[in-house]
Scaffold this active site. Structure first.
Site: not given
Ligand SMILES: O=P(O)(O)OC[C@H]1O[C@H](O[C@H]2O[C@H](CO)[C@@H](O)[C@H](O)[C@H]2O)[C@H](O)[C@@H](O)[C@@H]1O
Length: 240
Positions: A21, A23, A194
């Site tokens: 993953d 983020d 995460d």
């Molecule tokens: O599957 P992932 O790689 O973990 O992505 C999940 C989502 O991540 C992002 O949003 C999250 O991270 C942002 C930056 O740290 C934060 O601002 C936000 O609050 C989180 O939800 C991304 O923007 C999404 O498109 C992903 O689905």
């Protein structure tokens, strides 16, 4: 739920496939989607894992592929984006076949966002409330109402965000498909994530006898645990 959580054992890059993953797992969560700081060491580390696993390394993210390629321009390997809705086997190639037209959903999210941040994706949109945490209930109500109006679309909770995307896409299905063919086929799966959106994939990998690692807190199907993305990068760098 009380459970035993352990640091993951070192695994061999000769026998395992490394699926990660993005983020909250490889980069710290930031105030906005584009506000993340991608460590300079990340792309070289991923390319090293890609070489040492004979190509069996992939990112599996909720982000869309174009956003991930923009944040990791040097990374040469496969990316499953949009929670499994997109597949890119190499830079410059993206397969989004099978995804429904989401333009009406995206337009509706913009129309009802009322100032909340909207992140567009090829298959839907995310309503983010991290910048305005006191609007969490409003974001949820709005996202639920939109998802209910569009047959074939569903609601996905993320960290301080609600996403509307097509039904039937998920990281566990994407993982299962990835392992149906080389270079992933025949290797033991490793997946690290995460978020609640990662739990189906973590459960799938644990059930297959692979290594499932949860980063940060929260109940998890993963038997292994690391605290931060920085810990994850150090652990990955120690593999050979
Ligand atoms: O599957 P992932 O790689 O973990 O992505 C999940 C989502 O991540 C992002 O949003 C999250 O991270 C942002 C930056 O740290 C934060 O601002 C936000 O609050 C989180 O939800 C991304 O923007 C999404 O498109 C992903 O689905």
């Amino acid at each position: 739920m009380e459970q035993d959580i352990m640091r993951p054992p070192l695994v061999s890059l000769a026998t395992h496939a490394i699926c990660l993953d993005f983020d909250g797992t490889l980069v710290d969560i930031a105030a906005t989607p584009d506000g993340i700081e991608v460590p300079e060491t990340l792309a070289p580390l991923l390319n090293h894992l890609l070489a040492e696993t004979d190509g069996a390394t992939a990112l599996i993210s909720g982000r869309d592929v174009a956003a991930l390629r923009r944040h990791l321009p040097e990374y040469k390997g496969p990316i499953i984006g949009s929670h499994g809705g997109e597949r890119s086997d190499a830079p410059g190639r993206i397969d989004t076949s099978g995804l429904p037209d989401a333009r009406a959903v995206i337009a509706e999210v913009h129309a009802l966002a009322a100032g909340l941040r909207v992140e567009e994706k090829p298959h839907g949109a995310v309503l983010h409330y991290r910048a305005e945490p006191d609007r969490a209930d409003e974001a949820e109500t709005t996202a639920r109402a939109i998802a209910a109006r569009f047959p074939g679309f569903t609601l996905q909770r993320a960290k301080m965000a609600w996403e509307i995307h097509p039904e039937g896409i998920s990281k566990d299905r994407a993982l299962a498909t990835l392992f149906e063919s080389p270079p992933f086929q025949g290797r033991l799966p490793l997946f690290a994530g995460d978020d609640t959106t990662d739990e189906p994939a973590l459960a799938h990998v644990a059930q297959k006898g692979g290594i499932a690692i949860r980063i940060g807190g929260g109940d998890s199907a993963a038997p292994y645990h690391l605290e931060t993305p920085s810990d994850m990068l150090s652990w990955l760098a120690s593999l050979s």
